[in-house]
Write a protein that holds these residues in place. Sequence first.
Motif: not given
Length: 404
Positions: A198-203, A206-212, A330-331
């Motif tokens: 599942l794709s997750i992003r950081s609040q 900005r632009g930092h994302q990953g997967t859970y 957050f997702l």
Amino acid sequence: MASNRGTLMELGISPIVTASMVMQLLAGAKIIDVDQSLKEDRALFQGAQKLLAMLITIGEAVAYVVSGMYGNVSDIGVVTSGLIIGQLFFAGVIVTIMDEFLQKGYGLGSGISLFIATNICESIVWRAFSPTTITTARGTEFEGAIIALFHLLITRSNKIQALNEAFYRAHAPNILNLLATVLIFLVVIYFQGFKVDLSIRSQKVRGHQGTYPIKLFYTSNIPIILQTALVSNLYFFSQILYRRYRTYFLVALLGQWQDLEAGYSIPVGGLAYYISPPRTFGEIGADPVHALVYFAFVLASCALFSKTWVEVSGSSARDVAKQLRDQQMFLEGHRYESMVKTLNRYIPNAAAFGGMCIGALTIMADLLGAIGSGTGILLAVTIIYQYFEAFAKEQQESGGIFLF
């Protein structure tokens, strides 16, 4: 459960696993109030768990001796009985201390996992390469499957018959058992790769994302550990009661046991028999009711334990959503409440279906004749894979080169 009959590890890690299971269920059911985020609460919880493990150890040691597992108390004497109880209790304390060392960071993983994996791997290596000889109607053979293969090929004039004996002999480990063990290892490792990312992003960034990742084996080997602990304790109490009160109807209903010359007992009736695995397809044909009850019990108990563990261990959809929110993650495309709903579509299903897959693989390992038991093989493979993942993660975090 890392138990070896007639040694100081007679009780294995059953007391530790039972204590852990009881404490987790008490905490999950809110019977005891524990805040795992507080250091003091965690210390009290772990201390209570170890105290309970020691109480269970001494209780099981006394029960073993009083029930006559080592002979009648009147025959071996009170002093000898006391020494046996003391030795079993001391061994349990040593196991608990070793588990504590690993939990404090003096190694990888947990002591429970290490004890189980070591015990199963030792059994596999011994049955493959044991130099012990056994006498059969056809002459002397080696116990170890691989050594026996070469010995039979060298000493038998009929090579086809020698290969047939090495692959199919029923009185000792054979090559087919070894191949079945390797097959189960490969199948479990293959299933470990099944997951949903599942794709997750950081609040914050900005632009930092990953997967859970939500793995098929979401609760790892916990379902089979809990199921094994349940069966192990049922066997334990059933054998003790049957040795002393076998004429009682309820005791016989719980389990009837037959002593073998090898020094251990097998269930031949009652509940203990119906939740014991049929070892061959011939046994399934001879008693299909036993097989059906066993299959249903393993699949249902593994699924139930897996779903229950998700709720009591802090890994449910709501717990995961809270952890992500606390980390300001957050997702992608979801708010907090919708995060919980989305995670609820995956986590309970992964827990239940993954638990059933673990149970099905256990049944398959038993039927194929894998060395040890299906439960043991599943535990060993999942534990070794966890160590592999932990080692790979540490290598990546330290900037080292991981070659595998």
